[in-house]
Design a protein around this motif. Structure first.
Motif, PDB file in Angstrom:
ATOM      1  N   GLY A  15       0.789  -1.223   0.000  1.00  0.00           N
ATOM      2  CA  GLY A  15       0.000   0.000   0.000  1.00  0.00           C
ATOM      3  C   GLY A  15       0.823   1.275   0.000  1.00  0.00           C
ATOM      4  N   ALA A  16       2.100   1.161   0.257  1.00  0.00           N
ATOM      5  CA  ALA A  16       2.975   2.333   0.330  1.00  0.00           C
ATOM      6  C   ALA A  16       3.490   2.719  -1.058  1.00  0.00           C
ATOM      7  CB  ALA A  16       4.148   2.042   1.270  1.00  0.00           C
ATOM      8  N   ILE A  17       4.371   3.722  -1.065  1.00  0.00           N
ATOM      9  CA  ILE A  17       5.025   4.190  -2.286  1.00  0.00           C
ATOM     10  C   ILE A  17       6.524   3.943  -2.137  1.00  0.00           C
ATOM     11  CG2 ILE A  17       5.544   6.204  -3.725  1.00  0.00           C
ATOM     12  CD1 ILE A  17       2.970   7.488  -2.707  1.00  0.00           C
ATOM     13  N   VAL A  18       7.168   3.512  -3.201  1.00  0.00           N
ATOM     14  CA  VAL A  18       8.611   3.315  -3.153  1.00  0.00           C
ATOM     15  C   VAL A  18       9.244   3.914  -4.405  1.00  0.00           C
ATOM     16  CG1 VAL A  18       8.668   1.057  -4.289  1.00  0.00           C
ATOM     17  CG2 VAL A  18      10.432   1.653  -2.655  1.00  0.00           C
ATOM     18  N   SER A  65      16.332  12.629 -15.738  1.00  0.00           N
ATOM     19  CA  SER A  65      17.057  13.892 -15.859  1.00  0.00           C
ATOM     20  C   SER A  65      18.357  13.579 -16.581  1.00  0.00           C
ATOM     21  CB  SER A  65      17.358  14.500 -14.480  1.00  0.00           C
ATOM     22  OG  SER A  65      18.273  15.576 -14.612  1.00  0.00           O
ATOM     23  N   ARG A  66      18.448  13.959 -17.831  1.00  0.00           N
ATOM     24  CA  ARG A  66      19.644  13.648 -18.618  1.00  0.00           C
ATOM     25  C   ARG A  66      20.850  14.442 -18.143  1.00  0.00           C
ATOM     26  NH1 ARG A  66      17.297  14.884 -24.390  1.00  0.00           N
ATOM     27  NH2 ARG A  66      16.218  16.394 -23.067  1.00  0.00           N
ATOM     28  N   SER A  67      20.631  15.663 -17.713  1.00  0.00           N
ATOM     29  CA  SER A  67      21.760  16.483 -17.260  1.00  0.00           C
ATOM     30  C   SER A  67      22.392  15.917 -15.996  1.00  0.00           C
ATOM     31  CB  SER A  67      21.308  17.926 -17.013  1.00  0.00           C
ATOM     32  OG  SER A  67      20.336  17.978 -15.979  1.00  0.00           O
ATOM     33  N   LYS A  68      21.605  15.246 -15.183  1.00  0.00           N
ATOM     34  CA  LYS A  68      22.117  14.663 -13.941  1.00  0.00           C
ATOM     35  C   LYS A  68      22.443  13.179 -14.090  1.00  0.00           C
ATOM     36  CE  LYS A  68      19.614  17.864 -10.932  1.00  0.00           C
ATOM     37  NZ  LYS A  68      18.625  18.021  -9.835  1.00  0.00           N
ATOM     38  N   GLY A  69      22.148  12.599 -15.233  1.00  0.00           N
ATOM     39  CA  GLY A  69      22.387  11.160 -15.406  1.00  0.00           C
ATOM     40  C   GLY A  69      21.620  10.362 -14.375  1.00  0.00           C
ATOM     41  N   TYR A  70      20.333  10.675 -14.244  1.00  0.00           N
ATOM     42  CA  TYR A  70      19.556  10.146 -13.123  1.00  0.00           C
ATOM     43  C   TYR A  70      18.153   9.794 -13.570  1.00  0.00           C
ATOM     44  CZ  TYR A  70      16.720  10.570  -8.835  1.00  0.00           C
ATOM     45  OH  TYR A  70      15.822  10.369  -7.822  1.00  0.00           O
ATOM     46  N   SER A  71      17.686   8.673 -13.044  1.00  0.00           N
ATOM     47  CA  SER A  71      16.312   8.259 -13.283  1.00  0.00           C
ATOM     48  C   SER A  71      15.768   7.623 -12.012  1.00  0.00           C
ATOM     49  CB  SER A  71      16.256   7.236 -14.428  1.00  0.00           C
ATOM     50  OG  SER A  71      14.957   6.685 -14.573  1.00  0.00           O
ATOM     51  N   TYR A  72      14.471   7.624 -11.892  1.00  0.00           N
ATOM     52  CA  TYR A  72      13.865   6.825 -10.827  1.00  0.00           C
ATOM     53  C   TYR A  72      12.584   6.198 -11.323  1.00  0.00           C
ATOM     54  CZ  TYR A  72      10.715  10.808  -9.650  1.00  0.00           C
ATOM     55  OH  TYR A  72       9.782  11.828  -9.678  1.00  0.00           O
ATOM     56  N   LEU A  73      12.274   5.081 -10.697  1.00  0.00           N
ATOM     57  CA  LEU A  73      11.016   4.376 -10.934  1.00  0.00           C
ATOM     58  C   LEU A  73      10.190   4.511  -9.663  1.00  0.00           C
ATOM     59  CD1 LEU A  73       9.398   2.407 -12.827  1.00  0.00           C
ATOM     60  CD2 LEU A  73      10.446   0.549 -11.520  1.00  0.00           C
ATOM     61  N   LEU A  74       8.984   4.998  -9.798  1.00  0.00           N
ATOM     62  CA  LEU A  74       8.114   5.213  -8.655  1.00  0.00           C
ATOM     63  C   LEU A  74       6.960   4.220  -8.710  1.00  0.00           C
ATOM     64  CD1 LEU A  74       7.868   7.349  -6.294  1.00  0.00           C
ATOM     65  CD2 LEU A  74       6.114   8.447  -7.696  1.00  0.00           C
ATOM     66  N   LEU A  75       6.811   3.453  -7.654  1.00  0.00           N
ATOM     67  CA  LEU A  75       5.741   2.469  -7.590  1.00  0.00           C
ATOM     68  C   LEU A  75       4.761   2.902  -6.492  1.00  0.00           C
ATOM     69  CD1 LEU A  75       8.517   0.943  -8.428  1.00  0.00           C
ATOM     70  CD2 LEU A  75       7.183  -1.127  -8.015  1.00  0.00           C
ATOM     71  N   LYS A  76       3.512   3.087  -6.859  1.00  0.00           N
ATOM     72  CA  LYS A  76       2.499   3.523  -5.895  1.00  0.00           C
ATOM     73  C   LYS A  76       1.585   2.357  -5.531  1.00  0.00           C
ATOM     74  CE  LYS A  76       2.273   8.041  -8.181  1.00  0.00           C
ATOM     75  NZ  LYS A  76       1.400   8.984  -8.924  1.00  0.00           N
ATOM     76  N   GLU A  77       0.909   2.524  -4.398  1.00  0.00           N
ATOM     77  CA  GLU A  77      -0.078   1.517  -3.955  1.00  0.00           C
ATOM     78  C   GLU A  77       0.496   0.110  -4.089  1.00  0.00           C
ATOM     79  OE1 GLU A  77      -3.505   4.351  -5.971  1.00  0.00           O
ATOM     80  OE2 GLU A  77      -3.674   2.167  -6.186  1.00  0.00           O
ATOM     81  N   LEU A  78       1.638  -0.069  -3.467  1.00  0.00           N
ATOM     82  CA  LEU A  78       2.367  -1.323  -3.616  1.00  0.00           C
ATOM     83  C   LEU A  78       1.505  -2.540  -3.304  1.00  0.00           C
ATOM     84  CD1 LEU A  78       5.866  -0.502  -2.131  1.00  0.00           C
ATOM     85  CD2 LEU A  78       5.363  -1.202  -4.480  1.00  0.00           C
ATOM     86  N   GLN A  79       1.710  -3.567  -4.116  1.00  0.00           N
ATOM     87  CA  GLN A  79       1.033  -4.835  -3.913  1.00  0.00           C
ATOM     88  C   GLN A  79       2.095  -5.914  -3.726  1.00  0.00           C
ATOM     89  OE1 GLN A  79      -1.575  -5.429  -7.311  1.00  0.00           O
ATOM     90  NE2 GLN A  79      -2.497  -3.394  -7.106  1.00  0.00           N
ATOM     91  N   MET A  80       1.678  -7.006  -3.112  1.00  0.00           N
ATOM     92  CA  MET A  80       2.625  -8.087  -2.850  1.00  0.00           C
ATOM     93  C   MET A  80       3.266  -8.576  -4.145  1.00  0.00           C
ATOM     94  SD  MET A  80       2.577  -8.386   0.388  1.00  0.00           S
ATOM     95  CE  MET A  80       3.357  -9.953   0.693  1.00  0.00           C
ATOM     96  N   LYS A  81       2.510  -8.565  -5.225  1.00  0.00           N
ATOM     97  CA  LYS A  81       3.025  -9.066  -6.501  1.00  0.00           C
ATOM     98  C   LYS A  81       4.107  -8.155  -7.093  1.00  0.00           C
ATOM     99  CE  LYS A  81      -0.410  -6.771  -9.455  1.00  0.00           C
ATOM    100  NZ  LYS A  81      -1.455  -6.970 -10.498  1.00  0.00           N
ATOM    101  N   ASP A  82       4.289  -6.975  -6.498  1.00  0.00           N
ATOM    102  CA  ASP A  82       5.350  -6.077  -6.968  1.00  0.00           C
ATOM    103  C   ASP A  82       6.724  -6.499  -6.442  1.00  0.00           C
ATOM    104  OD1 ASP A  82       3.111  -3.235  -6.512  1.00  0.00           O
ATOM    105  OD2 ASP A  82       3.436  -4.506  -8.281  1.00  0.00           O
ATOM    106  N   ALA A 109      11.383  -6.048  -1.930  1.00  0.00           N
ATOM    107  CA  ALA A 109      10.528  -6.942  -1.142  1.00  0.00           C
ATOM    108  C   ALA A 109       9.378  -6.122  -0.579  1.00  0.00           C
ATOM    109  CB  ALA A 109      11.324  -7.575  -0.010  1.00  0.00           C
ATOM    110  N   VAL A 110       8.155  -6.537  -0.893  1.00  0.00           N
ATOM    111  CA  VAL A 110       6.966  -5.860  -0.375  1.00  0.00           C
ATOM    112  C   VAL A 110       6.394  -6.716   0.745  1.00  0.00           C
ATOM    113  CG1 VAL A 110       4.682  -4.958  -0.895  1.00  0.00           C
ATOM    114  CG2 VAL A 110       6.498  -4.829  -2.615  1.00  0.00           C
ATOM    115  N   ASN A 111       6.320  -6.139   1.909  1.00  0.00           N
ATOM    116  CA  ASN A 111       5.832  -6.861   3.086  1.00  0.00           C
ATOM    117  C   ASN A 111       4.390  -6.477   3.408  1.00  0.00           C
ATOM    118  OD1 ASN A 111       8.368  -8.090   3.522  1.00  0.00           O
ATOM    119  ND2 ASN A 111       9.101  -6.209   4.502  1.00  0.00           N
ATOM    120  N   PRO A 112       3.634  -7.406   3.984  1.00  0.00           N
ATOM    121  CA  PRO A 112       2.233  -7.099   4.324  1.00  0.00           C
ATOM    122  C   PRO A 112       2.159  -6.098   5.471  1.00  0.00           C
ATOM    123  CG  PRO A 112       2.791  -9.343   4.964  1.00  0.00           C
ATOM    124  CD  PRO A 112       3.973  -8.816   4.219  1.00  0.00           C
TER     125      PRO A 112
END
Lengths: 112, 116
Positions: A15-18, A65-82, A109-112
């Motif tokens: 249920g959290a965001i990572v 962000s190409r200038s910073k050589g940086y990316s992130y993946l944001l996962l919302k409403e985490l589920q166990m299958k994530d 690892a997504v914990n209940p």
């Protein structure tokens, strides 16, 4: 040289965001991929960013962000299958035979 | 999206024998395919780039005489693990880049090789 860095492991609650970060230093850039891989299975495509900014796709979003050589993946409403490994990969310029440069992956690892 | 298949999905062989793994693009042509190996809890390691009609390009440290790659047609690449040893036991995955202007790579489901 070519280098992609990701955290090795992350833990989050259902249920959290990572946010999974990826920094890269490559000789040239033609886009960045995020793939999801469950244990014992092949990677599946999540996102592709070539321009700066945030791309949203359902519960998953990817930022670049190409200038910073940086990316992130944001996962919302985490589920166990994530619970899976998340791989960041950079696509060098054309002429490199379309060979991706891979990070070592982040095991989530997504914990209940 | 495009589909890439692999055969077999798993194989067990005895030490010293050879094993062939097939990678097929089912609904598109692939002049290039990539072969990866992945050990448990480790990331993908690119082994070689398979090129239709020409020799494969191997990554540093990968023995070309041990891992034979043949890309005989626009839809088929094969990886043969020759004289397999237990340390060759791994998950082998192939991928093919999308056609046209797309950059996505399509992965096969992988082949689990166990050498006893």
């Amino acid at each position: 040289g070519q280098n992609i860095d990701q955290p090795t492991e992350m833990t989050a609650t259902e249920g959290a965001i990572v946010q999974i970060n990826c920094t890269y230093q490559t000789s040239g850039f033609n886009g960045l991929f995020w793939y999801q891989q469950h244990a014992g299975e092949a990677p599946t495509f999540l996102s592709y960013n070539v321009l700066d900014g945030l791309e949203e796709k359902g519960r998953f979003s990817s930022f670049l962000s190409r200038s910073k050589g940086y990316s992130y993946l944001l996962l919302k409403e985490l589920q166990m299958k994530d619970s899976a490994s998340y791989l960041c990969a950079v696509y060098p310029p054309a002429g490199n035979n379309r060979k991706l440069i891979w990070g070592l992956g982040t095991s989530l690892a997504v914990n209940p | 999206g495009a589909v890439v298949s692999q055969h077999p999905s798993w194989v067990i062989c005895k030490s010293g024998t050879s094993v062939k793994i097939e990678c097929r693009s089912l609904d598109f042509q692939a002049t290039t395919m990539f072969w990866y190996r992945q050990f448990p809890k480790q990331s993908l390691m690119l082994m070689a780039t398979s090129n239709e009609g020409s020799k494969a390009t191997y990554e540093q440290g990968v023995e070309k005489d041990k891992f034979l790659i043949n890309h005989a047609s626009l839809t088929l690449s094969t990886l043969t693990v020759t004289s397999a040893h237990p340390e060759d036991s791994s998950f082998y995955i192939c991928s093919a880049p999308a056609q046209g202007g797309a950059y996505e790579q399509y992965f096969g489901p992988g082949t689990r090789l166990t050498v006893t």
